[in-house]
Scaffold this motif. Structure first.
Motif, PDB file in Angstrom:
ATOM      1  N   LEU A  66       0.998  -1.186  -0.023  1.00 39.27           N
ATOM      2  CA  LEU A  66       0.001   0.011  -0.083  1.00 39.27           C
ATOM      3  C   LEU A  66       0.913   1.260  -0.145  1.00 39.27           C
ATOM      4  N   TRP A  67       1.938   1.335   0.917  1.00 37.42           N
ATOM      5  CA  TRP A  67       2.825   2.293   0.814  1.00 37.42           C
ATOM      6  C   TRP A  67       3.256   2.485  -0.520  1.00 37.42           C
ATOM      7  N   ALA A  68       4.107   1.568  -1.279  1.00 36.77           N
ATOM      8  CA  ALA A  68       4.681   1.668  -2.334  1.00 36.77           C
ATOM      9  C   ALA A  68       3.545   2.017  -3.526  1.00 36.77           C
ATOM     10  N   ALA A  69       2.423   1.718  -3.419  1.00 34.59           N
ATOM     11  CA  ALA A  69       1.282   2.196  -4.333  1.00 34.59           C
ATOM     12  C   ALA A  69       0.994   3.411  -4.155  1.00 34.59           C
ATOM     13  N   GLU A  70       0.804   3.923  -2.930  1.00 36.24           N
ATOM     14  CA  GLU A  70       0.322   5.391  -2.651  1.00 36.24           C
ATOM     15  C   GLU A  70       1.405   6.273  -3.122  1.00 36.24           C
ATOM     16  N   LEU A  71       2.929   6.050  -3.002  1.00 35.23           N
ATOM     17  CA  LEU A  71       3.825   6.933  -3.265  1.00 35.23           C
ATOM     18  C   LEU A  71       4.445   6.712  -4.822  1.00 35.23           C
ATOM     19  N   ALA A  72       3.827   5.962  -5.645  1.00 39.00           N
ATOM     20  CA  ALA A  72       4.201   5.516  -6.856  1.00 39.00           C
ATOM     21  C   ALA A  72       5.601   4.918  -7.020  1.00 39.00           C
ATOM     22  N   LEU A  73       5.971   3.972  -5.900  1.00 39.78           N
ATOM     23  CA  LEU A  73       7.376   3.612  -6.043  1.00 39.78           C
ATOM     24  C   LEU A  73       7.245   2.236  -6.575  1.00 39.78           C
ATOM     25  N   PRO A  74       8.258   1.689  -7.275  1.00 45.08           N
ATOM     26  CA  PRO A  74       8.321   0.349  -7.747  1.00 45.08           C
ATOM     27  C   PRO A  74       8.518  -0.500  -6.404  1.00 45.08           C
ATOM     28  N   ALA A  97      -3.190   1.686  -9.212  1.00 46.37           N
ATOM     29  CA  ALA A  97      -4.077   2.366 -10.237  1.00 46.37           C
ATOM     30  C   ALA A  97      -5.141   3.219  -9.674  1.00 46.37           C
ATOM     31  N   GLU A  98      -5.647   2.886  -8.441  1.00 45.81           N
ATOM     32  CA  GLU A  98      -6.646   3.805  -7.753  1.00 45.81           C
ATOM     33  C   GLU A  98      -5.961   5.275  -7.598  1.00 45.81           C
ATOM     34  N   HIS A  99      -4.800   5.196  -7.360  1.00 41.57           N
ATOM     35  CA  HIS A  99      -4.195   6.603  -6.994  1.00 41.57           C
ATOM     36  C   HIS A  99      -3.943   7.406  -8.381  1.00 41.57           C
ATOM     37  N   GLU A 100      -4.104   6.696  -9.492  1.00 45.30           N
ATOM     38  CA  GLU A 100      -4.032   7.412 -10.635  1.00 45.30           C
ATOM     39  C   GLU A 100      -2.970   8.176 -10.838  1.00 45.30           C
ATOM     40  N   HIS A 101      -1.751   7.722 -10.780  1.00 45.96           N
ATOM     41  CA  HIS A 101      -0.501   8.273 -10.710  1.00 45.96           C
ATOM     42  C   HIS A 101      -0.132   8.641 -12.245  1.00 45.96           C
ATOM     43  N   VAL A 102      -0.251   9.931 -12.553  1.00 42.44           N
ATOM     44  CA  VAL A 102      -0.207  10.469 -13.825  1.00 42.44           C
ATOM     45  C   VAL A 102       1.293  10.268 -14.428  1.00 42.44           C
ATOM     46  N   GLY A 103       1.528   9.437 -15.762  1.00 47.14           N
ATOM     47  CA  GLY A 103       2.412   9.177 -16.541  1.00 47.14           C
ATOM     48  C   GLY A 103       3.384   7.962 -15.673  1.00 47.14           C
TER      49      GLY A 103
END
Length: 121
Positions: A66-74, A97-103
């Motif tokens: 969850l932390w990795a997803a939230e921060l757009a980290l690999p 995907a839920e966080h919709e990290h642009v690019g």
């Protein structure tokens, strides 16, 4: 000053402040610390600047995913600690995907432990 910034008090059990430590590290790496942050000037003197390492989060739990997803980290999953990685990796991708990290797109790896049969090391 750098040693002091990295130091943690070892005299007693410390609180689980990993999310704050991770946010602080990301602030250093991306030069986004507030000007009044005690160690803000260190971000401008990191060795190797202006190059910055690409941080990956190594974890073995749903929380690390969850932390990795939230921060757009690999995210590198520690299969050698928890062999239930398929569900956790799926959680990482879904939450990313839920966080919709642009690019950005989710990237993951699996860290395993193994031995080579028939060979000496």
């Amino acid at each position: 000053m750098t040693a002091f910034a990295l130091q943690r008090d070892r005299r007693q059990a410390s609180p689980d402040d990993f999310p704050q430590q991770l946010a602080e590290l990301m602030g250093y790496l991306h030069d986004r610390l507030p000007a009044d942050f005690p160690f803000a000037r260190l971000a401008r003197t990191l060795p190797g600047a202006p190059e910055r390492p690409e941080p990956w989060l190594l974890g073995s739990s749903p929380q690390s995913a969850l932390w990795a997803a939230e921060l757009a980290l690999p995210y590198a999953f520690a299969d050698f600690i928890n062999p239930e990685g398929a569900e956790i990796a799926a959680l990482y991708r879904a939450r990313f995907a839920e966080h919709e990290h642009v690019g950005e797109r989710p990237r993951s790896a699996v860290a395993v432990w193994g031995r080579v049969c028939g060979q000496r090391r």
